[in-house]
Design an enzyme around this catalytic site. Structure first.
Site, short mmCIF file in Angstrom:
data_model
loop_
_atom_site.label_atom_id
_atom_site.label_comp_id
_atom_site.label_asym_id
_atom_site.label_seq_id
_atom_site.Cartn_x
_atom_site.Cartn_y
_atom_site.Cartn_z
N CYS A 166 0.84 -1.20 0.00
CA CYS A 166 0.00 0.00 0.00
C CYS A 166 0.88 1.26 0.00
O CYS A 166 0.75 2.12 0.87
CB CYS A 166 -0.89 -0.06 1.24
SG CYS A 166 -2.37 0.90 1.10
N CYS B 160 -6.29 6.63 -10.41
CA CYS B 160 -5.84 6.83 -9.04
C CYS B 160 -5.50 8.30 -8.79
O CYS B 160 -5.07 8.99 -9.72
CB CYS B 160 -4.57 6.00 -8.85
SG CYS B 160 -4.42 5.32 -7.25
C1 LIG Z 1 -4.77 4.22 4.31
C2 LIG Z 1 -5.23 3.70 3.00
C3 LIG Z 1 -5.43 4.60 1.96
C4 LIG Z 1 -5.86 4.15 0.73
N1 LIG Z 1 -6.05 5.05 -0.27
C5 LIG Z 1 -6.54 4.63 -1.44
C6 LIG Z 1 -6.78 5.56 -2.49
O1 LIG Z 1 -6.51 6.76 -2.36
N2 LIG Z 1 -7.33 5.10 -3.64
C7 LIG Z 1 -7.65 3.78 -3.81
O2 LIG Z 1 -8.17 3.41 -4.86
N3 LIG Z 1 -7.40 2.87 -2.85
C8 LIG Z 1 -6.88 3.27 -1.68
N4 LIG Z 1 -6.63 2.36 -0.70
C9 LIG Z 1 -6.94 0.96 -0.97
C10 LIG Z 1 -8.43 0.69 -0.79
O3 LIG Z 1 -8.82 1.11 0.50
C11 LIG Z 1 -8.68 -0.78 -1.00
O4 LIG Z 1 -8.40 -1.09 -2.34
C12 LIG Z 1 -10.13 -1.15 -0.73
O5 LIG Z 1 -10.51 -0.84 0.58
C13 LIG Z 1 -10.28 -2.65 -0.98
O6 LIG Z 1 -11.62 -2.98 -0.86
P1 LIG Z 1 -12.04 -4.45 -0.38
O7 LIG Z 1 -13.52 -4.44 -0.36
O8 LIG Z 1 -11.34 -5.46 -1.20
O9 LIG Z 1 -11.44 -4.60 1.08
P2 LIG Z 1 -11.75 -3.75 2.39
O10 LIG Z 1 -12.10 -2.37 2.05
O11 LIG Z 1 -10.61 -3.99 3.30
O12 LIG Z 1 -13.04 -4.44 2.98
C14 LIG Z 1 -13.08 -5.73 3.49
C15 LIG Z 1 -14.33 -5.86 4.34
O13 LIG Z 1 -14.43 -7.21 4.80
C16 LIG Z 1 -14.80 -7.19 6.16
N5 LIG Z 1 -14.28 -8.41 6.79
C17 LIG Z 1 -13.02 -8.87 6.77
N6 LIG Z 1 -12.94 -10.03 7.44
C18 LIG Z 1 -14.18 -10.30 7.91
C19 LIG Z 1 -14.72 -11.33 8.70
N7 LIG Z 1 -13.97 -12.34 9.14
N8 LIG Z 1 -16.04 -11.29 9.00
C20 LIG Z 1 -16.82 -10.27 8.55
N9 LIG Z 1 -16.35 -9.26 7.82
C21 LIG Z 1 -15.05 -9.27 7.49
C22 LIG Z 1 -14.14 -5.94 6.73
O14 LIG Z 1 -14.80 -5.49 7.90
C23 LIG Z 1 -14.28 -4.95 5.57
O15 LIG Z 1 -15.46 -4.18 5.65
C24 LIG Z 1 -6.14 2.77 0.53
C25 LIG Z 1 -5.93 1.87 1.57
C26 LIG Z 1 -5.47 2.33 2.79
C27 LIG Z 1 -5.25 1.34 3.91
#
Ligand SMILES: Cc1cc2nc3c(=O)[nH]c(=O)nc-3n(C[C@H](O)[C@H](O)[C@H](O)COP(=O)(O)OP(=O)(O)OC[C@H]3O[C@@H](n4cnc5c(N)ncnc54)[C@H](O)[C@@H]3O)c2cc1C
Length: 423
Positions: free
Chosen positions: A164, A367
């Site tokens: 990240c 992005c």
């Molecule tokens: C600080 C930071 C800044 C970022 N900035 C950017 C940016 O500017 N632009 C960009 O495009 N991306 C950015 N990202 C990346 C972006 O946040 C991720 O790509 C995105 O959140 C991924 O989405 P996801 O749904 O795959 O995972 P997540 O957003 O991590 O969601 C996973 C979900 O699953 C749930 N979960 C996990 N395990 C369990 C379980 N056992 N039981 C029930 N629920 C569960 C969690 O609670 C969560 O809600 C950033 C990331 C970080 C950490």
């Protein structure tokens, strides 16, 4: 799946990937399926804006909304509970609140943030702050407020194995801007520490003119940087490096300083660790060695064709490995792309139609890297295939910041109202 009952589609995770998949499935299937989202978090949080929480420029309420009512408005069920295991053979999601059967499952559980990679790392058992979730960002704010009364050196970056890097860059530039606004910049030396082999590598081998542009930003803002860094441990007020090369913002490009075995002092430090797959997926034996779900070009598990994956939970091979260890970034936009393909391929499976492939190497990227009062808009047609890119655009300027501010509001509205077919 019985022919007389509705197909049951369960989505594990209700964030960028999971919420997108749920809305897309509902849009395409209407009442022809029972769709349930499970998340241990009852709020959707716009994670990209967590970089602003420590400086008081956002509160968590500004960048989140409750999942249950938003999903209910679209006729999607929500279970607020923790998934403990997925029983792929029995087609059951086992949660703390009981077991949920499924005909199709999308795993969109994002990452487990692995603070254990370096002793002394992280806000819970170590000395560094984190911005990877809302609670950590609030803790980082409390530490920042204390730091402002006792300023000292700052270290920001990403450890070996991290993916990240974008967030680390955004945070270091925003922190630098916050210090300038507070009139404290002259008192605070800032060092960016990363396992990347060059600035602007981002875990994808760089992007267009990203390297000279990022170096220019570092020199302009007088931030030193350490590359190829492997962190041995963090102690109170010190980061101890196993290896690394330090470049001075005020120095000429030349031989960097060998930082092997050296300690860097800090009064405030934020280092992003590597991501693993979440425990529930690792425990279920569905992931690879790091717990990420291996999927085919349809975002489908190779062994269980009724299990799909999307977002950070999915394994993506690094296009450009780093000597010090780095992984692939999976951004919010990429998570949405994966989620839409997974959802559409479930619909095709239900209807007995051909599935549509989308190899990860063909995924594009949009992005924004925010830097406080300016930023860089980044566009490419193939984020994970550097050698085959036709588009590599980086647009620096103050509009980068304002586009991110606008996008945050637009995206929250889009996800709150379920309009995932909008751009
Ligand atoms: C600080 C930071 C800044 C970022 N900035 C950017 C940016 O500017 N632009 C960009 O495009 N991306 C950015 N990202 C990346 C972006 O946040 C991720 O790509 C995105 O959140 C991924 O989405 P996801 O749904 O795959 O995972 P997540 O957003 O991590 O969601 C996973 C979900 O699953 C749930 N979960 C996990 N395990 C369990 C379980 N056992 N039981 C029930 N629920 C569960 C969690 O609670 C969560 O809600 C950033 C990331 C970080 C950490």
């Amino acid at each position: 799946m019985s022919k007389t009952t509705l197909p049951r589609i369960v989505i594990a995770g209700g964030s960028f990937a999971g919420l997108t998949a749920a809305y897309e499935l509902k849009r395409l299937l209407g009442d022809q399926a029972k769709i349930t989202v499970i998340d241990r978090n009852d709020q959707f949080v716009f994670i990209p804006s967590l970089i602003w929480v420590p400086f008081g420029w956002r509160n968590l309420e500004d960048i989140s909304f409750p999942l249950a009512p938003a999903l209910a408005r679209r006729g999607i069920e929500f279970e607020h509970t923790t998934i403990e295991e997925i029983d792929a053979k029995q087609q059951l999601v086992r949660t703390r609140a009981g077991s949920l059967p499924y005909d199709y499952l999308i795993i969109a559980t994002g990452p487990h943030v692995d603070y254990d990679v370096v002793p002394g790392l992280g806000p819970e058992h170590g000395y560094t702050v984190s911005i990877c979730n809302g609670a950590h960002a609030l803790h980082a704010r409390a530490a920042w407020e204390k730091f402002l009364s006792e300023p000292g050196p700052v270290i920001i970056g990403a450890t070996q194995g991290s993916s990240c890097y974008g967030a680390a860059y955004e945070f270091v530039f925003n922190l630098e801007y916050a210090l300038r606004k507070a009139g404290l910049r002259r008192l605070v030396p800032i060092t960016y520490v990363s396992s990347e082999p060059f600035l602007g590598h981002f875990g994808i081998g760089g992007l267009g003119a990203g390297r000279p542009m990022t170096e220019w930003f570092f020199r302009h803002t007088k931030i030193d940087w350490v590359l190829d860094a492997v962190i041995e441990r963090v102690e109170r007020g010190r980061v101890i490096l196993k290896q690394g090369k330090r470049y001075r913002a005020t120095g000429r490009n030349g031989d960097p300083e060998d930082m092997r075995g050296q300690a860097l002092p800090f009064a405030y430090a934020m280092l992003i660790p590597p991501f693993l797959g979440v425990e529930a997926v690792r425990r279920s034996g569905l992931g690879n060695a790091r717990g990420f779900l291996v999927v085919d070009d349809y975002f489908r598990h190779p062994q269980y064709p009724n299990i799909f994956g999307a977002g950070v939970a999915v394994a993506v091979a690094p296009p450009s490995p780093c000597e010090a260890g780095c992984s692939v970034p999976k951004t919010g936009y990429i998570s949405e792309v994966m989620a839409k393909y997974a959802a559409r391929n479930i619909v095709a499976s239900i209807r007995g139609q051909p599935l549509t492939p989308k190899p990860v190497t063909e995924i594009d990227a949009k992005c924004i890297m925010d830097a406080g009062n300016q930023g860089i808009i980044m566009l490419t047609d193939r984020i994970y295939k550097p050698g085959q890119r036709k588009i590599e655009m980086l647009i620096p300027g103050p509009w980068g910041h304002w586009v991110k501010v606008w996008f945050e509001k637009y995206f929250l509205w889009k996800m709150h109202t379920g309009r995932v077919s909008w751009p």
